[in-house]
Design a protein around this motif. Sequence first.
Motif, PDB file in Angstrom:
ATOM      1  N   ARG A  67     -11.352   2.284  -9.152  1.00  0.00           N
ATOM      2  CA  ARG A  67     -10.250   2.308 -10.115  1.00  0.00           C
ATOM      3  C   ARG A  67     -10.730   2.286 -11.561  1.00  0.00           C
ATOM      4  O   ARG A  67      -9.912   2.311 -12.481  1.00  0.00           O
ATOM      5  CB  ARG A  67      -9.308   1.124  -9.864  1.00  0.00           C
ATOM      6  N   LEU A  97      -5.517  -6.619   1.256  1.00  0.00           N
ATOM      7  CA  LEU A  97      -5.666  -5.425   0.423  1.00  0.00           C
ATOM      8  C   LEU A  97      -7.115  -5.271  -0.040  1.00  0.00           C
ATOM      9  O   LEU A  97      -7.658  -4.162  -0.079  1.00  0.00           O
ATOM     10  CB  LEU A  97      -4.735  -5.504  -0.790  1.00  0.00           C
ATOM     11  N   ARG A  98      -7.739  -6.374  -0.380  1.00  0.00           N
ATOM     12  CA  ARG A  98      -9.114  -6.348  -0.878  1.00  0.00           C
ATOM     13  C   ARG A  98     -10.087  -5.870   0.190  1.00  0.00           C
ATOM     14  O   ARG A  98     -11.036  -5.131  -0.095  1.00  0.00           O
ATOM     15  CB  ARG A  98      -9.504  -7.749  -1.367  1.00  0.00           C
ATOM     16  N   ALA A 124     -11.206  -2.972  -7.903  1.00  0.00           N
ATOM     17  CA  ALA A 124     -11.854  -1.989  -7.036  1.00  0.00           C
ATOM     18  C   ALA A 124     -12.704  -1.058  -7.893  1.00  0.00           C
ATOM     19  O   ALA A 124     -12.264  -0.578  -8.940  1.00  0.00           O
ATOM     20  CB  ALA A 124     -10.816  -1.197  -6.256  1.00  0.00           C
ATOM     21  N   GLN A 175      -3.126 -10.420  -0.628  1.00  0.00           N
ATOM     22  CA  GLN A 175      -4.089  -9.796  -1.531  1.00  0.00           C
ATOM     23  C   GLN A 175      -5.450  -9.641  -0.856  1.00  0.00           C
ATOM     24  O   GLN A 175      -6.123  -8.617  -1.023  1.00  0.00           O
ATOM     25  CB  GLN A 175      -4.245 -10.632  -2.802  1.00  0.00           C
ATOM     26  N   ASN A 202      -1.863  -7.938  -5.988  1.00  0.00           N
ATOM     27  CA  ASN A 202      -3.143  -7.922  -6.709  1.00  0.00           C
ATOM     28  C   ASN A 202      -2.946  -7.968  -8.210  1.00  0.00           C
ATOM     29  O   ASN A 202      -3.600  -7.234  -8.968  1.00  0.00           O
ATOM     30  CB  ASN A 202      -3.986  -6.695  -6.326  1.00  0.00           C
ATOM     31  N   GLU A 222      -9.684  -3.721   2.333  1.00  0.00           N
ATOM     32  CA  GLU A 222      -9.570  -2.285   2.562  1.00  0.00           C
ATOM     33  C   GLU A 222      -9.790  -1.469   1.294  1.00  0.00           C
ATOM     34  O   GLU A 222      -9.616  -0.254   1.289  1.00  0.00           O
ATOM     35  CB  GLU A 222      -8.188  -1.970   3.142  1.00  0.00           C
ATOM     36  N   ALA A 223     -10.178  -2.142   0.209  1.00  0.00           N
ATOM     37  CA  ALA A 223     -10.257  -1.473  -1.096  1.00  0.00           C
ATOM     38  C   ALA A 223     -11.602  -0.813  -1.369  1.00  0.00           C
ATOM     39  O   ALA A 223     -11.765  -0.166  -2.400  1.00  0.00           O
ATOM     40  CB  ALA A 223      -9.944  -2.470  -2.210  1.00  0.00           C
ATOM     41  N   ARG A 274       0.829  -1.208   0.000  1.00  0.00           N
ATOM     42  CA  ARG A 274       0.000   0.000   0.000  1.00  0.00           C
ATOM     43  C   ARG A 274       0.866   1.261   0.000  1.00  0.00           C
ATOM     44  O   ARG A 274       0.567   2.244  -0.680  1.00  0.00           O
ATOM     45  CB  ARG A 274      -0.932   0.001   1.218  1.00  0.00           C
TER      46      ARG A 274
END
Length: 253
Positions: free
Chosen positions: A81, A44-45, A78, A41, A153, A47-48, A13
């Motif tokens: 994005r 990360l997902r 996401a 991953q 990711n 918090e996306a 991040r």
Amino acid sequence: MAIDITELAARLRKAEADRVAIEPLTDELPDLGVGTGYLVQRELREEAGPLAGWKLGLTSRAKQTQVGVREPIYGFLAAERALDLGATLDTGALIQPRAEPEIAFTLGRDLTGPHVTATDVLAATASLAVALEIIDSRYRDYRFTPADVVADNTSAARYLIGPPVSAGVDPRLAGVVLEHNGEVVATACGAAALGHPAAAVAWLVRALAVEGDGLRAGEVVLSGGLTAAVPVVPGDVVVASVDRLGSIELGCR
């Protein structure tokens, strides 16, 4: 050495936020496996924010052989994005962006289970579309192992999806052209993704089933890059064209 999933996710991040590439995680943790990469991953997902869908990588058999894996990999998309048609790509917000053409599937109904086939995918697909994925590895010079890229990711950054087209089109036979600043730089066909883009999506459903997950109606799946990705810088224009699915253009600033 113990592997701290939260710390590795934070490292990735920070690299993205600072727009500064880092060395591969496996340089420090050579025993990091693909399974652990997916745990990073997943963090990360979580918090996306809202998800738009999923993306596939390493769908080319030749590429799988090159990097020493026997199956594709997947990442998440996401919602924030997504790029809108007519928008430009802010390359300054990324580290080392590259563009590649893909075929996008939009699901018309949920699709789950360990035995889903390409035929099931086609039956569940509401529409197809030409897409451009902008990848941006957080690792210096795109140097990574499969475990590294899964944790990152699968280099996901931005994506642009064209207008929907009836799912009656056979994506396997569709010709693909990638243009960069008015020059054709790559061609392919839909079959470059596991022999059939729907087969790539079916693999994704089966892989998600192992995690107790699946695809949901309305989700988008990028079925895998169909050509080599081309680096982009401010002032560039890339165009992806897929037979019977149309063309989309993306300018860069």
